[in-house]
Write a protein that holds these residues in place. Structure first.
Motif, PDB file in Angstrom:
ATOM      1  N   SER A 129       0.823  -1.212   0.000  1.00  0.00           N
ATOM      2  CA  SER A 129       0.000   0.000   0.000  1.00  0.00           C
ATOM      3  C   SER A 129       0.859   1.265   0.000  1.00  0.00           C
ATOM      4  O   SER A 129       0.467   2.281  -0.577  1.00  0.00           O
ATOM      5  CB  SER A 129      -0.940   0.012   1.205  1.00  0.00           C
ATOM      6  OG  SER A 129      -0.211  -0.053   2.418  1.00  0.00           O
ATOM      7  N   THR A 148      -9.244   1.877  -6.255  1.00  0.00           N
ATOM      8  CA  THR A 148      -8.554   2.604  -5.193  1.00  0.00           C
ATOM      9  C   THR A 148      -8.416   4.076  -5.558  1.00  0.00           C
ATOM     10  O   THR A 148      -7.756   4.418  -6.543  1.00  0.00           O
ATOM     11  CB  THR A 148      -7.166   1.995  -4.926  1.00  0.00           C
ATOM     12  OG1 THR A 148      -7.326   0.624  -4.518  1.00  0.00           O
ATOM     13  CG2 THR A 148      -6.433   2.760  -3.836  1.00  0.00           C
ATOM     14  N   GLU A 159      -6.883   0.841   0.332  1.00  0.00           N
ATOM     15  CA  GLU A 159      -7.003   0.085  -0.910  1.00  0.00           C
ATOM     16  C   GLU A 159      -8.396  -0.516  -1.054  1.00  0.00           C
ATOM     17  O   GLU A 159      -9.025  -0.917  -0.065  1.00  0.00           O
ATOM     18  CB  GLU A 159      -5.967  -1.032  -0.959  1.00  0.00           C
ATOM     19  CG  GLU A 159      -4.541  -0.547  -1.122  1.00  0.00           C
ATOM     20  CD  GLU A 159      -3.600  -1.692  -1.408  1.00  0.00           C
ATOM     21  OE1 GLU A 159      -3.349  -1.983  -2.592  1.00  0.00           O
ATOM     22  OE2 GLU A 159      -3.100  -2.299  -0.442  1.00  0.00           O
TER      23      GLU A 159
END
Length: 217
Positions: A64, A138, A148
């Motif tokens: 992420s 996202t 996400e």
């Protein structure tokens, strides 16, 4: 109850990476963004991309964090035309079986929703080119932390959209066990699950969750 459902429009939900297309789009996007940064002589952006990719490869930071960095740089480096160009390139990897399902759905008046953990920056362009009616992906973070669109988050966003638009869920098409929450929601709503070339890990996780109602494509 039956009459109400009959008056609602059906929808299918399609995953992106290794489902609608046969590749990991984010890996291609990193290279595309890096090339654009180099061409525009945005050397600091290029250095940031390199460091982010390297630290992720070494498992120093989670995926992420890499995605957040890439999305931020891409948003300040790529024009809308370039994002569309990237999407057009990616659609050359389209899975024809899934594309045919989308075409058939559109012919029958079924709404097609692309739902992916990929950045909405380019996923929305891929959705439009591929004939999807809507894209859930996202989004650019409003704060420092990136959320996400995967797992429970993806399921929640899909269900919220279905309920808001008064859509029934006819099917979910995916390749990955990350979508187990969405798969369960689909089954609970009376929909079908289509798995695109799932690996053994995904099959094993589905079995552990006692999910046996699916079709392989």
């Amino acid at each position: 109850m039956g009459n109400r459902l009959e008056n609602m429009t059906p929808a299918i939900v399609v995953d992106l990476d290794e489902t609608l297309v046969t590749v990991n789009t984010f890996h291609h996007f990193i290279k595309f963004t890096a090339k654009a940064a180099a061409q525009k002589m945005k050397l600091i952006a290029l250095l940031r991309l390199t460091i982010a990719a390297a630290t992720r490869a070494l498992r120093i930071f989670p995926h992420s964090t890499l995605k957040h960095t890439v999305m931020n740089i891409a948003a300040h480096t790529l024009s809308d035309a370039q994002l569309h160009e990237f999407a057009s390139q990616i659609t050359s990897f389209t899975n024809e079986k899934v594309a045919n399902i989308i075409s058939d759905a559109r012919r029958r008046g079924v709404k097609v929703i692309l739902a992916s953990a990929a950045p909405a920056l380019y996923a929305a362009h891929i959705a439009a080119i591929s004939g999807c009616n809507h894209c859930i992906a996202t989004e650019m973070p409003q704060q420092m932390k990136l959320t996400e669109c995967r797992g429970e988050r993806k399921k929640s966003r899909v269900e919220e959209y279905l309920d808001t638009e008064k859509l029934t869920l006819e099917a979910v098409i995916t390749d990955h066990s990350d979508d187990i929450p969405l798969i369960k929601a689909c089954i609970n709503r009376g929909g079908k699950v289509l798995l695109v070339s799932p690996d053994m890990t995904t099959i094993s996780k589905l079995k552990r969750e006692r999910i046996t109602s699916y079709t392989l494509i």
